[in-house]
Design an enzyme around this catalytic site. Structure first.
Site, mmCIF file in Angstrom:
data_model
loop_
_atom_site.group_PDB
_atom_site.id
_atom_site.type_symbol
_atom_site.label_atom_id
_atom_site.label_comp_id
_atom_site.label_asym_id
_atom_site.label_seq_id
_atom_site.Cartn_x
_atom_site.Cartn_y
_atom_site.Cartn_z
ATOM 1 N N GLY A 165 0.827 -1.207 0.000
ATOM 2 C CA GLY A 165 0.000 0.000 0.000
ATOM 3 C C GLY A 165 0.855 1.247 0.000
ATOM 4 N N GLY B 197 0.276 5.715 0.538
ATOM 5 C CA GLY B 197 -0.556 6.892 0.724
ATOM 6 C C GLY B 197 0.267 8.149 0.568
ATOM 7 N N GLY B 198 -0.332 9.281 0.915
ATOM 8 C CA GLY B 198 0.357 10.538 0.756
ATOM 9 C C GLY B 198 1.525 10.712 1.696
ATOM 10 C CG MET B 199 1.186 11.912 5.205
ATOM 11 S SD MET B 199 0.509 12.313 6.835
ATOM 12 C CE MET B 199 2.004 12.419 7.822
ATOM 13 C CB VAL C 239 1.841 -0.214 4.133
ATOM 14 C CG1 VAL C 239 1.697 -1.420 5.059
ATOM 15 C CG2 VAL C 239 1.316 1.044 4.822
ATOM 16 C CE LYS D 140 1.545 5.090 8.781
ATOM 17 N NZ LYS D 140 0.497 5.486 9.742
ATOM 18 C CG ASP E 229 -7.641 10.984 9.696
ATOM 19 O OD1 ASP E 229 -8.654 11.528 9.186
ATOM 20 O OD2 ASP E 229 -6.705 10.543 9.011
#
Length: 319
Positions: A32, A34-36, A39, A54, A149
């Site tokens: 995976g 994401g923006g930050m 994974v 992560k 969040d």
């Protein structure tokens, strides 16, 4: 010349398959991004178990604030020990300068993907998921941790060892403790809006101080979306939806999905969970989850016209 103790950008090399971290975690593949963060699936060679690694994205690895948030997430995650909340077992840094955390690998389906695939999640399945989310959040809240969040992308639906499924709350990257020190306050400062706008409480949208009831608000929005496949505050843009939460009332379940015949009491529970004034909401996540299950059980279900006598009602309450 780079500052002492900080890896140069050229040293921040990506994690690759077969790389071994901390002489323990053998990376298998990326699962995976994401923006930050990115994974990876890895094998814990000490235990033989699969874990998730992560790592901060390369662009953020020189960002002091991003690294501080990851370290704080690790500190908070190490304290969480509950089957419905994803814990963190280790914090490390690669030789290439990338910060990472290690956590259990959850083999399952994200809640957002489950809802999108089915268009909506039946009430009989939504109730235990809400209960699990409430239990996972409560474990964090008892430690003084607010998620901030909570959204379907941060909940994983996994198989239970004894059969059935459970919902697991993940990603406490924006989590905040009730009592914080000066450094933590800088990372989650009042007046700085962090999180996902579609699921934020009114007080979070306004940048006000938060308590556990902001998570309960987000939890109620998620429950509504699970049952209908739609958000309770519609709008053509995110700004429209934000204004609706600040000024308007949520849609009714029966208006979005009239064919499903939701119990009237369920509307009342969701309305209380999404009250604009937090003093009017439920005080704890389990309190909301229990009210949700009891309201759901008050209406008839498949094969149970009376609503309170068959397996459907008993399953809703987890009996």
């Amino acid at each position: 010349m780079t500052p002492r103790g900080r890896p140069s950008r050229s040293r921040r090399t990506p994690i690759v398959p077969d790389q071994v971290l901390e002489d323990r975690y053998r990376v298998q593949r990326q699962v995976g991004e994401g923006g930050m963060s990115v994974v990876y699936l890895a094998l814990d060679t000490h235990t033989g178990e699969r874990v998730a690694v992560k790592a901060l994205s390369e662009d953020l690895s020189s960002d002091k604030t991003a690294m501080a948030r990851l370290k704080r997430e690790a500190r908070l995650g190490e304290r969480l020990q509950h089957p419905c909340a994803c814990s963190i077992s280790a914090l490390g840094e690669t030789a290439g300068g990338l910060m990472y955390v290690v956590m259990p690998f959850l083999d399952g389906e994200m809640l957002c993907d489950r809802t999108a695939r089915l268009r909506y999640i039946p009430l009989v399945d939504t109730v235990p998921f809400v209960r699990d989310i409430g239990d996972g959040l409560h474990a964090a809240h008892e430690l003084g941790i607010i998620h901030r969040d909570l959204k379907p992308e941060n909940v994983m639906i996994c198989a239970r060892p004894a059969g059935g499924e459970r919902a697991v709350v993940m990603d406490f990257g924006l989590a905040k403790q009730h009592r914080t020190d000066a450094e933590t306050e800088k990372l989650t400062a009042t007046g700085v809006v962090l999180g996902t706008p579609e699921f934020m409480s009114p007080e979070q949208l306004r940048g006000k101080p938060l308590d556990v009831r902001t998570d309960i608000y987000s939890m109620a929005i998620m429950a509504f979306e699970m049952l209908t496949g739609a958000l309770p505050f519609p709008g053509r843009t995110k700004q429209d939806m934000m204004l609706a939460r600040l000024q308007g009332d949520p849609q009714k379940l029966r208006h979005v999905r009239p064919e499903l015949g939701f119990p009237h009491a369920l509307e009342e529970v969701l309305a209380k969970g999404m009250a604009r004034e937090r003093n009017k909401r439920y005080r704890t996540a389990p309190e909301f989850a229990t009210a949700f299950a009891e309201a759901a059980a008050g209406g008839p279900g498949p094969g149970d016209p009376g609503g309170k006598g068959g397996p459907w009602w008993q399953r809703l309450l987890g009996r």
